[in-house]
Design a protein around this motif. Structure first.
Motif, PDB file in Angstrom:
ATOM      1  N   ILE A  41      -1.442  -2.102  10.995  1.00 44.59           N
ATOM      2  CA  ILE A  41      -2.479  -2.113  10.023  1.00 44.59           C
ATOM      3  C   ILE A  41      -3.123  -0.932   9.798  1.00 44.59           C
ATOM      4  O   ILE A  41      -3.630  -0.484  10.698  1.00 44.59           O
ATOM      5  N   ASN A  42      -3.081  -0.796   8.396  1.00 45.93           N
ATOM      6  CA  ASN A  42      -3.851   0.716   7.889  1.00 45.93           C
ATOM      7  C   ASN A  42      -3.407   1.833   8.398  1.00 45.93           C
ATOM      8  O   ASN A  42      -4.029   2.798   8.724  1.00 45.93           O
ATOM      9  N   GLY A  43      -2.005   1.700   8.674  1.00 41.69           N
ATOM     10  CA  GLY A  43      -1.284   2.977   9.152  1.00 41.69           C
ATOM     11  C   GLY A  43      -1.113   3.127  10.587  1.00 41.69           C
ATOM     12  O   GLY A  43      -0.563   4.093  10.809  1.00 41.69           O
TER      13      GLY A  43
ATOM     14  N   ALA B  10      -7.535  -4.281   4.999  1.00 43.78           N
ATOM     15  CA  ALA B  10      -6.727  -2.740   4.566  1.00 43.78           C
ATOM     16  C   ALA B  10      -6.309  -2.695   3.363  1.00 43.78           C
ATOM     17  O   ALA B  10      -6.226  -1.600   2.633  1.00 43.78           O
ATOM     18  N   ALA B  11      -5.397  -3.610   3.245  1.00 45.48           N
ATOM     19  CA  ALA B  11      -4.631  -3.654   1.903  1.00 45.48           C
ATOM     20  C   ALA B  11      -5.637  -3.875   0.813  1.00 45.48           C
ATOM     21  O   ALA B  11      -5.252  -3.175  -0.341  1.00 45.48           O
ATOM     22  N   ASP B  12      -6.603  -4.509   0.739  1.00 44.23           N
ATOM     23  CA  ASP B  12      -7.438  -4.854  -0.310  1.00 44.23           C
ATOM     24  C   ASP B  12      -8.154  -3.334  -0.711  1.00 44.23           C
ATOM     25  O   ASP B  12      -8.278  -3.128  -1.972  1.00 44.23           O
ATOM     26  N   ALA B  13      -8.515  -2.881   0.436  1.00 41.22           N
ATOM     27  CA  ALA B  13      -9.062  -1.502   0.349  1.00 41.22           C
ATOM     28  C   ALA B  13      -8.286  -0.508  -0.362  1.00 41.22           C
ATOM     29  O   ALA B  13      -8.671   0.352  -1.273  1.00 41.22           O
TER      30      ALA B  13
ATOM     31  N   PRO C  81      -1.961   4.763   3.783  1.00 39.92           N
ATOM     32  CA  PRO C  81      -2.208   3.703   4.996  1.00 39.92           C
ATOM     33  C   PRO C  81      -2.782   2.576   4.224  1.00 39.92           C
ATOM     34  O   PRO C  81      -3.597   2.720   3.245  1.00 39.92           O
ATOM     35  N   GLY C  82      -2.558   1.403   4.613  1.00 28.56           N
ATOM     36  CA  GLY C  82      -3.119   0.216   4.181  1.00 28.56           C
ATOM     37  C   GLY C  82      -2.352  -0.390   3.103  1.00 28.56           C
ATOM     38  O   GLY C  82      -2.555  -1.581   2.837  1.00 28.56           O
TER      39      GLY C  82
ATOM     40  N   VAL D  83      -5.295 -11.020  11.106  1.00 30.09           N
ATOM     41  CA  VAL D  83      -4.496 -11.156   9.778  1.00 30.09           C
ATOM     42  C   VAL D  83      -5.670 -10.633   8.747  1.00 30.09           C
ATOM     43  O   VAL D  83      -5.512  -9.799   7.760  1.00 30.09           O
ATOM     44  N   ARG D  84      -6.889 -11.140   8.708  1.00 28.58           N
ATOM     45  CA  ARG D  84      -7.979 -10.604   8.078  1.00 28.58           C
ATOM     46  C   ARG D  84      -8.125  -9.168   7.852  1.00 28.58           C
ATOM     47  O   ARG D  84      -8.553  -8.585   6.929  1.00 28.58           O
TER      48      ARG D  84
END
Length: 498
Positions: A8-10, A48-51, A195-196, A42-43
């Motif tokens: 998560i986030n790298g 992280a992906a959304d950012a 990352p992310g 998961v959230r």
């Protein structure tokens, strides 16, 4: 004993919580554990992906493609380690794992063409001084849920194309075979992925449902069994998400009287028993047209099957390995039992295999069943094991009707020397992927993969051109710059070009 966490986030994380055992199916032993993500985990990945999405969306396609070029090189230079991880958790023989990896790399190569694939369409002067064009824009955060049987290839169907199209990705691999998937995700970061942009969450239904119900997930890709594919498609669609869900199969091969039987037998052996039959494109039914063909086919298959060798993944002379779990072994054996009880003849019986040194492994030997009929449970179901069934029919049309009547329509093939028969077959068979003297007609990376009927839920197939369409939205822009010296009156009728 190690526990496989999430990416998560790298960063690799391993939160406390539920875990599941990861087996070596050749030995039957637990070799590691895998963390099962909670909804909160998961959230965290979605956040992280959304950012990361705005910056990744605005990254030029050529820069995204350069990361994929480096990723391809890393996959190739780490091939042995990747294949070992596949073999340890799936049981797939090393040469078969290498083939899986290569087919995945071909999808990375296709994704490297992002600057060309994402070019829009432009029309000048569609009206007086009016230009119009289409752009292919990214969706946002998308997700993929992948199966145990191809822990590298299927993620590579999804992730590279989604990323080069400017999306961020949440990948939920099978908890049965998580290590190879996590490793290739780490290679992507080594290739320069920010990352992310790609996050991996291991887990079970709780993790899947968290993806399905989170409004930030714009699209979901799935490969697995039909009941779960249907659940994912219906749930994702009800939440307003784009979804492609690839399900199960019952792939037939028609063997015509004029077929080259020796070549057909060799093809059927690999297509039916390779990867222990745990392929959605495995040929599990041979439909022989005429008893003479059936008798000859059964005889040649039974003889050739005596030379098949199965065992552990790291012995390259093996043809195939174990099935994935003890429970699945019992399920496969149960289908063989049911065929026998319903009147079929077990020609080659793989229910009680012996593998020296691997007595506790999840093995099923190659099995050949003759006299199968369409009403038998073993015919209707997807066995997903090293079992080949023979159905006897009198005509080609009868064989085709059998295939067209089945609920699945993933792959099929015909063995013949007759071009007219082959064309008739390919035109009229109701199946998504068709082979002519080719037992596993899996499309190359520049085409798209997908079946018909209950083998696919959704409108778009996987990877290739359909992959570009699935992971982008079309936006059409129409533009005019009026002259400063011209003032036009109001128009109340529908604009037309006369």
């Amino acid at each position: 004993m190690s526990t496989i966490g999430h990416l998560i986030n790298g960063q690799l994380i391993n939160p406390d919580g539920r875990t599941a055992a990861v087996f070596n199916p050749a030995t039957g032993e637990v070799q590691r554990h895998v963390a099962l993500a909670s909804t909160l985990t998961v959230r965290e990945a979605i956040e992280a992906a959304d950012a990361a999405f705005p910056a990744w969306r605005d990254t030029p396609p050529v820069k995204r493609a350069r990361i994929m070029f480096r990723f391809k090189e890393l996959l190739e230079s780490n091939a042995q380690q990747i294949c070992t991880l596949i073999g340890q958790e799936h049981g797939k023989i090393s040469h078969d794992a290498a083939g899986e990896l290569q087919r995945g790399i071909e999808n990375v190569e296709y994704a490297c063409g992002a600057p060309e694939l994402l070019k829009g369409e432009h029309s000048r002067n569609v009206g007086p001084n009016i230009d119009s064009w289409s752009e292919f824009q990214s969706l946002g955060v998308v997700a993929g849920v992948t199966p145990f049987n191809f822990p590298v290839m299927v993620p590579l169907w999804m992730v590279p194309m989604a990323l080069v199209c400017g999306n961020c990705f949440i990948l939920k691999p099978s908890e049965r075979t998580p290590s190879a998937t996590l490793f290739i995700a780490q290679l992507l970061h080594e290739a320069g992925l920010p990352p992310g942009v790609l996050n991996v969450v291991n887990g079970d239904k709780e993790a899947v449902d968290a993806l399905l119900f989170d409004p930030r997930i714009q699209a979901v890709s799935f490969v697995g069994s039909t009941p779960i594919a249907e659940y994912i498609y219906r749930t994702a669609s009800a939440q307003g998400k784009r979804c492609q869900a690839l399900g199960g199969a019952k792939n037939h091969a028609i063997v015509m009287p004029d077929a080259d039987l020796d070549n057909a037998v060799n093809s059927l052996l690999g297509a039916a028993f390779g990867s222990s039959g745990e392929r959605c494109m495995a040929l599990s039914v041979a439909v022989a047209v005429g008893d003479a063909v059936a008798d000859a086919l059964v005889g040649k298959l039974a003889e050739a099957m005596q030379g098949l060798k199965f065992g552990a993944h790291d012995e390259a002379s093996n043809d195939f390995g174990p099935v994935i779990t003890a429970e699945h072994r019992s399920k496969v054996v149960g289908y063989i039992d049911s065929a026998e009880m319903q009147g079929a003849r077990i020609v080659v019986d793989g229910r009680s295999p012996r593998v020296a040194g691997y007595e506790n492994g999840f093995f099923v030997g190659a099995t050949l069943i003759d006299g199968v009929t369409a009403n038998m449970q073993s015919y209707r179901a997807e066995i997903f094991g090293p079992v080949l069934q023979i159905i006897r029919v009198k005509t080609m049309d009868e064989a085709m009707q059998l295939i067209n009547n089945h609920e699945y329509g993933n792959g099929t093939c015909i063995y013949t020397r007759d071009g007219e028969a082959a064309r008739y077959f390919s035109d009229r068979i109701q199946v998504g992927m068709v082979g002519i003297n080719i037992p596993l007609p899996v499309p190359v990376a520049s085409h798209s993969f997908g079946g018909w009927k209950r083998s696919l839920f959704g409108d778009l197939h996987a990877y290739g051109p359909d992959g570009v369409r699935f992971y982008t939205r079309r936006k059409t822009i129409t533009q005019r710059w009026p002259s400063a010296n011209v003032r036009e009156g109001a128009e109340f009728s529908m604009p037309t070009l006369k």
